[in-house]
Motif scaffolding. Sequence first.
Motif, short mmCIF file in Angstrom:
data_model
loop_
_atom_site.label_atom_id
_atom_site.label_comp_id
_atom_site.label_asym_id
_atom_site.label_seq_id
_atom_site.Cartn_x
_atom_site.Cartn_y
_atom_site.Cartn_z
N ASP A 204 -14.73 -0.69 12.38
CA ASP A 204 -15.69 0.38 12.18
C ASP A 204 -16.15 0.39 10.72
N PHE A 205 -17.45 0.19 10.51
CA PHE A 205 -17.99 0.19 9.15
C PHE A 205 -17.79 1.54 8.46
N VAL A 206 -18.03 2.61 9.17
CA VAL A 206 -17.94 3.94 8.56
C VAL A 206 -16.51 4.25 8.15
N ALA A 207 -15.56 3.99 9.04
CA ALA A 207 -14.15 4.28 8.75
C ALA A 207 -13.63 3.47 7.58
N ASN A 208 -14.20 2.27 7.38
CA ASN A 208 -13.75 1.39 6.30
C ASN A 208 -14.66 1.45 5.07
N HIS A 209 -15.60 2.40 5.08
CA HIS A 209 -16.49 2.61 3.92
C HIS A 209 -17.24 1.33 3.53
N VAL A 210 -17.78 0.65 4.54
CA VAL A 210 -18.56 -0.56 4.32
C VAL A 210 -20.04 -0.22 4.32
N GLU A 211 -20.74 -0.63 3.27
CA GLU A 211 -22.17 -0.35 3.14
C GLU A 211 -22.97 -1.27 4.05
N GLY A 212 -24.12 -0.76 4.53
CA GLY A 212 -24.99 -1.53 5.39
C GLY A 212 -24.58 -1.40 6.85
N VAL A 213 -25.23 -2.23 7.70
CA VAL A 213 -24.89 -2.27 9.12
C VAL A 213 -24.47 -3.70 9.47
N PRO A 214 -23.62 -3.86 10.48
CA PRO A 214 -23.19 -5.22 10.84
C PRO A 214 -24.31 -6.00 11.49
N ASP A 215 -24.40 -7.28 11.12
CA ASP A 215 -25.44 -8.16 11.66
C ASP A 215 -24.75 -9.34 12.33
N GLY A 216 -24.97 -10.56 11.82
CA GLY A 216 -24.31 -11.72 12.42
C GLY A 216 -22.86 -11.83 11.97
N MET A 217 -22.06 -12.59 12.73
CA MET A 217 -20.65 -12.77 12.35
C MET A 217 -20.12 -14.10 12.85
#
Length: 310
Positions: A204-217
Amino acid sequence: MPVPKVERVTQTAILGESPHWEPKEKALYWVDIPGCEVRRYDPVTQEETGIKIDDTPVSFVLPVVGRKGQFVIGHGHDVAVLSWDGRSASPSGLQTLARVDTAPGQEAHILNDGKADATGRLWAGTLGTRRGPGDFEPGAGSLYSLTRGHDLKKQLTGLTIANGLAWSHDKTLFYYIDSPTKRVDVFDFDVADGNIANRRTAFDFVANHVEGVPDGMTIDADGMLWVACFGGNQVVRCDPSTGKLLARVPIPALKVTAVAFGGERLDELFVTTAHKDSTAAQRQAYPQAGSLFRVRDLGVTGVLAHPVVV
């Protein structure tokens, strides 16, 4: 993790995507979606070549198993086979295999990210209608898989920006991104029949304080996920089994779109970026946006991405 070295290796694209390392050629293929281009980069010679395929967006490029110079591409609504020698200024062939979202009202629902699983089965998703910069019709996209008979199987509906895909090394888990959710989700995966089930959150980006949104991986040899952060000028490494953030790698572009491991030892991370819809201030802050970057000294190795069986 050692201090990574980030190097710009190509000129800018409008919206780079879908990097795929081809080990036999020791070259990286990728696309410029709105530029309608397929590109090839040779790290040894530092030569980049490319072709524009009419005026239809090209969303991904994947080699075809056993067919040198043939690739499966996302071409607007079409899953198609492109014939290209990697150097000529134009393709030698383009054959449609299947077509998605062609009902009335779905004219703008074009393909986005796509990858192949361990059997060579293609997976690719669609976007809803684009309403403005970064704004797509909510819930209008779908995820498909392509059977050996070139029939499309709808795997998921209600997506907004169908994006990153990856599979666990034991072929029992499928990782997937619908960008606006700000999550990487995981499903149980049946490699034999290609079914997915039991959706839950892996990171979870929000829970881990990651900026932006997930794209490719992509996934590394340790089973950790590397996720491009669109709007976050970084790539993050995360543990999908614990949901924890492990590392951040800053990239000199705000809109980081996709990642793939490559190089002789699969220890280099290739990163695509975009400058589409950037403001004047963003262009000034990130003048290299849209470039292809190579990241070294990560202290990890990747695994080869799968080609497609058609």
